[in-house]
Design an enzyme around this catalytic site. Structure first.
Site, PDB file in Angstrom:
ATOM      1  N   ILE A   1      -4.163  -8.809  -5.885  1.00  0.00           N
ATOM      2  CA  ILE A   1      -5.283  -8.540  -4.408  1.00  0.00           C
ATOM      3  C   ILE A   1      -6.168  -9.767  -3.733  1.00  0.00           C
ATOM      4  O   ILE A   1      -7.033 -11.206  -4.100  1.00  0.00           O
ATOM      5  CB  ILE A   1      -7.058  -7.533  -4.417  1.00  0.00           C
ATOM      6  CG1 ILE A   1      -5.997  -6.201  -5.520  1.00  0.00           C
ATOM      7  CG2 ILE A   1      -7.934  -7.278  -2.955  1.00  0.00           C
ATOM      8  CD1 ILE A   1      -4.617  -5.871  -4.849  1.00  0.00           C
TER       9      ILE A   1
ATOM     10  N   GLU B   1       4.169  -7.069  -0.388  1.00  0.00           N
ATOM     11  CA  GLU B   1       4.118  -6.449   0.421  1.00  0.00           C
ATOM     12  C   GLU B   1       6.003  -5.572   1.068  1.00  0.00           C
ATOM     13  O   GLU B   1       6.312  -5.552   2.211  1.00  0.00           O
ATOM     14  CB  GLU B   1       4.247  -7.043   2.085  1.00  0.00           C
ATOM     15  CG  GLU B   1       3.120  -7.710   2.123  1.00  0.00           C
ATOM     16  CD  GLU B   1       2.061  -6.334   3.224  1.00  0.00           C
ATOM     17  OE1 GLU B   1       2.148  -5.710   3.334  1.00  0.00           O
ATOM     18  OE2 GLU B   1       1.095  -7.319   3.168  1.00  0.00           O
TER      19      GLU B   1
HETATM   20  C1  LIG Z   1      -0.065 -13.918  -4.276  1.00  0.00           C
HETATM   21  C2  LIG Z   1       0.004 -12.113  -4.262  1.00  0.00           C
HETATM   22  C3  LIG Z   1      -0.933 -11.830  -3.304  1.00  0.00           C
HETATM   23  C4  LIG Z   1      -0.714 -10.244  -3.360  1.00  0.00           C
HETATM   24  N1  LIG Z   1      -1.528  -9.567  -2.649  1.00  0.00           N
HETATM   25  C5  LIG Z   1      -1.932  -8.015  -2.447  1.00  0.00           C
HETATM   26  C6  LIG Z   1      -3.298  -7.542  -1.954  1.00  0.00           C
HETATM   27  O1  LIG Z   1      -3.135  -8.354  -0.731  1.00  0.00           O
HETATM   28  N2  LIG Z   1      -3.433  -6.104  -1.924  1.00  0.00           N
HETATM   29  C7  LIG Z   1      -2.344  -5.771  -2.463  1.00  0.00           C
HETATM   30  O2  LIG Z   1      -2.306  -4.124  -2.931  1.00  0.00           O
HETATM   31  N3  LIG Z   1      -1.708  -5.791  -3.254  1.00  0.00           N
HETATM   32  C8  LIG Z   1      -0.775  -7.281  -3.643  1.00  0.00           C
HETATM   33  N4  LIG Z   1       0.256  -7.967  -4.034  1.00  0.00           N
HETATM   34  C9  LIG Z   1       0.953  -7.137  -4.820  1.00  0.00           C
HETATM   35  C10 LIG Z   1       1.888  -6.815  -4.544  1.00  0.00           C
HETATM   36  O3  LIG Z   1       2.236  -6.340  -2.859  1.00  0.00           O
HETATM   37  C11 LIG Z   1       3.358  -6.097  -5.642  1.00  0.00           C
HETATM   38  O4  LIG Z   1       3.072  -7.904  -6.976  1.00  0.00           O
HETATM   39  C12 LIG Z   1       4.337  -6.216  -4.629  1.00  0.00           C
HETATM   40  O5  LIG Z   1       4.423  -4.830  -4.426  1.00  0.00           O
HETATM   41  C13 LIG Z   1       5.803  -5.766  -6.250  1.00  0.00           C
HETATM   42  O6  LIG Z   1       5.287  -5.434  -7.696  1.00  0.00           O
HETATM   43  P1  LIG Z   1       5.040  -5.769  -8.638  1.00  0.00           P
HETATM   44  O7  LIG Z   1       4.138  -7.075  -8.645  1.00  0.00           O
HETATM   45  O8  LIG Z   1       3.830  -4.982 -10.194  1.00  0.00           O
HETATM   46  O9  LIG Z   1       6.554  -6.123  -9.482  1.00  0.00           O
HETATM   47  P2  LIG Z   1       7.413  -4.382  -9.734  1.00  0.00           P
HETATM   48  O10 LIG Z   1       7.141  -3.405  -9.084  1.00  0.00           O
HETATM   49  O11 LIG Z   1       6.856  -4.048 -11.334  1.00  0.00           O
HETATM   50  O12 LIG Z   1       8.996  -4.275  -9.456  1.00  0.00           O
HETATM   51  C14 LIG Z   1       9.099  -5.521 -10.574  1.00  0.00           C
HETATM   52  C15 LIG Z   1      10.748  -5.330  -9.546  1.00  0.00           C
HETATM   53  O13 LIG Z   1      11.085  -4.922 -10.179  1.00  0.00           O
HETATM   54  C16 LIG Z   1      11.908  -4.269  -8.941  1.00  0.00           C
HETATM   55  N5  LIG Z   1      12.299  -3.112  -9.167  1.00  0.00           N
HETATM   56  C17 LIG Z   1      10.472  -1.536  -9.120  1.00  0.00           C
HETATM   57  N6  LIG Z   1      11.114  -1.200  -8.989  1.00  0.00           N
HETATM   58  C18 LIG Z   1      12.515  -1.045  -8.271  1.00  0.00           C
HETATM   59  C19 LIG Z   1      13.690   0.616  -8.101  1.00  0.00           C
HETATM   60  N7  LIG Z   1      13.200   2.026  -7.647  1.00  0.00           N
HETATM   61  N8  LIG Z   1      14.837  -0.135  -7.540  1.00  0.00           N
HETATM   62  C20 LIG Z   1      14.990  -2.077  -7.728  1.00  0.00           C
HETATM   63  N9  LIG Z   1      14.041  -2.505  -8.258  1.00  0.00           N
HETATM   64  C21 LIG Z   1      12.746  -2.607  -8.473  1.00  0.00           C
HETATM   65  C22 LIG Z   1      11.398  -5.190  -7.998  1.00  0.00           C
HETATM   66  O14 LIG Z   1      12.290  -4.969  -6.281  1.00  0.00           O
HETATM   67  C23 LIG Z   1      11.055  -5.842  -8.772  1.00  0.00           C
HETATM   68  O15 LIG Z   1      12.195  -6.924  -8.618  1.00  0.00           O
HETATM   69  C24 LIG Z   1       0.291  -9.203  -3.591  1.00  0.00           C
HETATM   70  C25 LIG Z   1       1.215  -9.889  -4.691  1.00  0.00           C
HETATM   71  C26 LIG Z   1       0.941 -11.237  -4.943  1.00  0.00           C
HETATM   72  C27 LIG Z   1       1.878 -12.100  -5.999  1.00  0.00           C
END
Ligand SMILES: Cc1cc2nc3c(=O)[nH]c(=O)nc-3n(C[C@H](O)[C@H](O)[C@H](O)COP(=O)(O)OP(=O)(O)OC[C@H]3O[C@@H](n4cnc5c(N)ncnc54)[C@H](O)[C@@H]3O)c2cc1C
Length: 389
Positions: free
Chosen positions: A167, A368
């Protein structure tokens, strides 16, 4: 410090009004004068430069494209140009502003009660209160529909239990917009710093977005009054609508990072000499990289301007924003990688901004909505078939 003069190969400036160019110049100068002198140390130290927040507020950057409550009420193109310039400075600073405006002020303005708007928006646009947006959970990133954070009604209160992670602004925020599952579907809550049962812990060891604070939020029998719920936010479409606002800003912001990388590499390649005292810019393989970058930056600029104009006309759709975010973030990351290459060994040094941008843009590619997820949004749009599962 020399001032940035922009990147405009294709008379893109002719698409902007005098007012839009003035807003861009104000943001450009702010970044040159106030952010660039400190950004390298902030990145090294992993420190958010909170000292620049009051000035950004004074310049109208916080909630710039929102109306009322002291917000500047700028057009979406003006807002986009501010994001571009801030991200030329650093993606972390742009992230701070994106979260404050698109992910916290926007839902309060769109879905909040009159009391919530009065309490938070004037302070937030003035930089006197900071917000964060809690959607992602340890087990649910790309698929927020699976969220496990729960809010249960008990008398006149809601009791929150669960965890949010990654977050932005988490531990520095005075108020968190928290999305939780309830018996009536996903709802949003405003949870204030210091509420018993609500704790934050910062995430350390990031190699990216080091000037931005990133935290986990924990809710353990955290009681908030009924008035803390955003009355108009019903279902997952509410947080998704906030993400659309933020993704629009990202689509513009990353152009700034790409411009900075490209311009640094262009200037370097004219000065750096190899083989018979010739500038490396005289080699065809180097020119090919510069030509690729300026072409892709130009296409990204056109996409962003068109998206901004459509948004101002109320015609911009989420699937359009997916294309903007996906294309422009990938373009910027590739520009950073190519620029790093053109600087040779110097490219890995923080004396130059490229490696910092490159590390930051790895996050921008992921947050995002990852590049994959936006690909699937576009795929669904053109086929009518959702391929997420
Ligand atoms: C520095 C930073 C700041 C952030 N700030 C916020 C914030 O303020 N608020 C907030 O709520 N979140 C925040 N996030 C979280 C961010 O939105 C998530 O990291 C992002 O949505 C991806 O989720 P995950 O990291 O769990 O990856 P995962 O969902 O586990 O994905 C991992 C990989 O699998 C792929 N994948 C997953 N599902 C599929 C599918 N159906 N088909 C194909 N590929 C797929 C993804 O594309 C990715 O390559 C932040 C993240 C970072 C790194």
């Amino acid at each position: 410090m020399p001032h940035f003069s922009g990147v405009d190969y294709f008379l893109i400036d002719s698409l902007f009004s005098e007012q839009e160019r003035l807003v861009r110049q104000t943001a450009r100068q702010f970044v040159d004068d106030r952010l660039l002198p400190v950004v390298r140390d902030c990145f090294r130290e992993g420190r958010f430069p909170k000292e620049v927040v009051p000035e950004m507020a004074k310049l109208g950057f916080l909630g710039a494209n929102l109306e009322g409550y002291g917000c500047a009420g700028m057009s979406n193109v003006e807002y986009g140009l501010i994001m571009q310039e801030l991200e030329r400075g650093d993606s972390g600073l742009r992230s701070f502003v994106s979260v404050q405006a698109a992910l916290v002020m926007y839902p309060i303005l769109s879905y909040g009660s009159a009391e919530q708007k009065e309490r938070w928006l004037p302070k937030m646009q003035a930089g006197q209160a900071i917000g964060c947006f809690g959607l992602t959970e340890p087990g649910f990133g790309s698929n927020p529909a699976g969220m496990q954070t729960r809010a249960k009604q008990s008398g006149g209160e809601w009791i929150l239990n669960g965890e949010k992670t990654w977050i932005t602004n988490g531990s520095v925020a005075d108020v968190a917009v928290v999305w939780a599952r309830t018996d009536e579907g996903v709802r949003g809550f405003l949870v204030e710093k210091g509420t018993p049962g609500y704790t934050t812990s910062d995430i350390h060891g990031k190699m990216s977005m080091r000037v931005s604070t990133t935290s986990s939020l924990a809710f353990s029998d955290c009681r908030v009054p009924a008035s803390a719920m955003l009355p108009g936010a019903k279902g997952l479409k509410a947080p998704l609508s906030c993400l659309s606002q933020a993704r629009f800003g990202i689509g513009w912001g990353v152009i700034g990072a790409a411009m900075d990388c490209y311009e640094t590499a262009r200037q370097y390649s004219i000065l750096r000499k190899q083989f018979d005292d010739r500038p490396i810019a005289s080699h065809q393989l180097v020119q090919e990289k510069l030509a690729w970058m300026i072409t892709e930056i130009t296409k990204a600029q056109l996409l962003a301007v068109h998206a901004g104009r459509l948004k101002d006309q109320g015609k911009l759709e989420a699937a359009h924003i997916s294309m903007l975010k996906r294309n422009n973030a990938a373009m910027a990351l590739e520009c950073a990688r190519l620029s790093r290459d053109l600087l040779g060994a110097n490219g890995i040094m923080d004396e130059y901004p490229i490696m910092r941008h490159m590390c930051n843009l790895e996050t921008v590619k992921t947050y995002e909505g990852t590049e994959h997820i936006h690909t699937l949004v576009i795929g669904e749009r053109v086929t009518g078939i959702a391929a997420y599962k």
